[in-house]
Write a protein that holds these residues in place. Structure first.
Motif, PDB file in Angstrom:
ATOM      1  N   GLY A   1       0.800  -1.209   0.000  1.00 31.60           N
ATOM      2  CA  GLY A   1       0.000   0.000   0.000  1.00 31.60           C
ATOM      3  C   GLY A   1       0.836   1.264   0.000  1.00 31.60           C
ATOM      4  O   GLY A   1       2.030   1.263  -0.344  1.00 31.60           O
ATOM      5  N   ASP A   2       0.207   2.358   0.385  1.00 35.63           N
ATOM      6  CA  ASP A   2       0.894   3.649   0.431  1.00 35.63           C
ATOM      7  C   ASP A   2       1.814   3.721   1.648  1.00 35.63           C
ATOM      8  O   ASP A   2       1.831   2.832   2.499  1.00 35.63           O
ATOM      9  CB  ASP A   2      -0.139   4.779   0.478  1.00 35.63           C
ATOM     10  N   ASP A   3       2.566   4.818   1.710  1.00 32.46           N
ATOM     11  CA  ASP A   3       3.435   5.076   2.854  1.00 32.46           C
ATOM     12  C   ASP A   3       4.451   3.951   3.048  1.00 32.46           C
ATOM     13  O   ASP A   3       4.620   3.414   4.141  1.00 32.46           O
ATOM     14  CB  ASP A   3       2.601   5.258   4.134  1.00 32.46           C
ATOM     15  N   THR A   4       5.109   3.567   1.968  1.00 27.31           N
ATOM     16  CA  THR A   4       6.120   2.523   2.050  1.00 27.31           C
ATOM     17  C   THR A   4       7.470   3.053   1.588  1.00 27.31           C
ATOM     18  O   THR A   4       7.556   4.000   0.801  1.00 27.31           O
ATOM     19  CB  THR A   4       5.759   1.312   1.170  1.00 27.31           C
TER      20      THR A   4
END
Length: 277
Positions: free
Chosen positions: A208-211
């Motif tokens: 997902g996001d924020d990786t």
């Protein structure tokens, strides 16, 4: 008073498939019987030797004439008898029944299942720990144990409804690492409370996001590498609770790696960073 000597084991021969001990040991291929007995089956001289070298010996050891003649098997037999185990000389047909394989190994050991909980783990004993959530494939589980052994991990923590690590297929796939790695089965809620009660960086593999790119992140010991279910990945709440969320670049059409492969890639990246410290 001198300490009492450890009782010596005994050696016998069984050739009948209807023998009560054989019937009892055959049932260990089923999870409910393993749980009831507190025992599991490990086949093959290599795995049994790995166990012996870590100080773990079988309660029962079944061996064919060919198997018992090997030098490593002789050492295993002597150690098992010296520690009160029972050695059973038997036939290839019986070993096939025990293991469920037509081409069975020449040695099968029956071992006590460790009763480890999170409280038994020393998180500072190793810089890397593997954590798997709802791992379903016994081959993946065995491979993760082998990876953990290879990188010097402390062990594998299985979360929620994962496959039984003491099933014949998982033990076989571990190639002996079932005896060298600490293994705990627990729930996410208990694991998260235990983790936050001491040092430890939780790193989730997440699409997902924020990786971060898995090589751009900086890992702190002890690092707990969290791998999700093979088909569904991690629940978003688990990923959100991690200290870092990382992903590996996928250059082809596949959107994710096999769970055991992802664990290996991550473990070696953490190991490489630790080697540079």
């Amino acid at each position: 008073m001198a300490p009492s000597a450890r009782p010596s084991g005994r050696r016998s021969r069984i050739e009948s498939l209807s023998n009560p001990l054989i019937k009892r040991m055959r049932l260990l291929r089923e999870k409910r019987h393993r749980r009831a007995e507190g025992l599991f089956l490990a086949e093959g001289l290599r795995i049994a030797t790995e166990a012996r070298e870590t100080g773990i010996l079988p309660q029962w050891l079944f061996a064919t004439e060919e198997g018992a003649a090997h030098p490593l098997a002789r050492a295993l037999i002597d150690a098992a008898l010296a520690h009160g185990g029972e050695v059973i000389d038997t036939t290839p047909a019986i070993l096939s029944k025990l293991s469920g394989k037509d081409n069975a190994q020449t040695v099968v050991g029956i071992y006590a299942e460790p009763a480890l909980g999170l409280a038994d783990l020393d998180r500072t004993a190793a810089p890397i720990w593997l954590v798997a959530e709802r791992l379903r494939d016994p081959g993946n589980l065995g491979t993760m144990l082998r990876t953990g052994d290879a990188v010097g991990a402390g062990g594998l923590i299985l979360l929620d409804d994962s496959t039984d690590p003491y099933g014949v297929e998982a033990v076989r796939a571990s190639m002996g690492a079932i005896f060298t790695q600490k293994l705990v089965q627990t729930r996410w809620e208990e694991f998260h409370v235990w983790l936050r009660a001491g040092p430890g960086q939780l790193v989730a593999t997440w699409l997902g996001d924020d990786t971060l790119d898995y090589q751009a992140a900086r890992y702190e010991a002890p690092t707990f590498i969290l791998i999700g279910n093979e088909s569904q990945g991690l629940p978003s709440a688990y990923a959100a609770a991690a200290d870092l969320r990382v992903k590996m670049p996928m250059m082809g059409k596949a959107d994710s790696l096999n769970a055991a492969v992802a664990a290996a890639v991550m473990a070696y990246e953490v190991l490489n960073q630790r080697r540079g410290v």
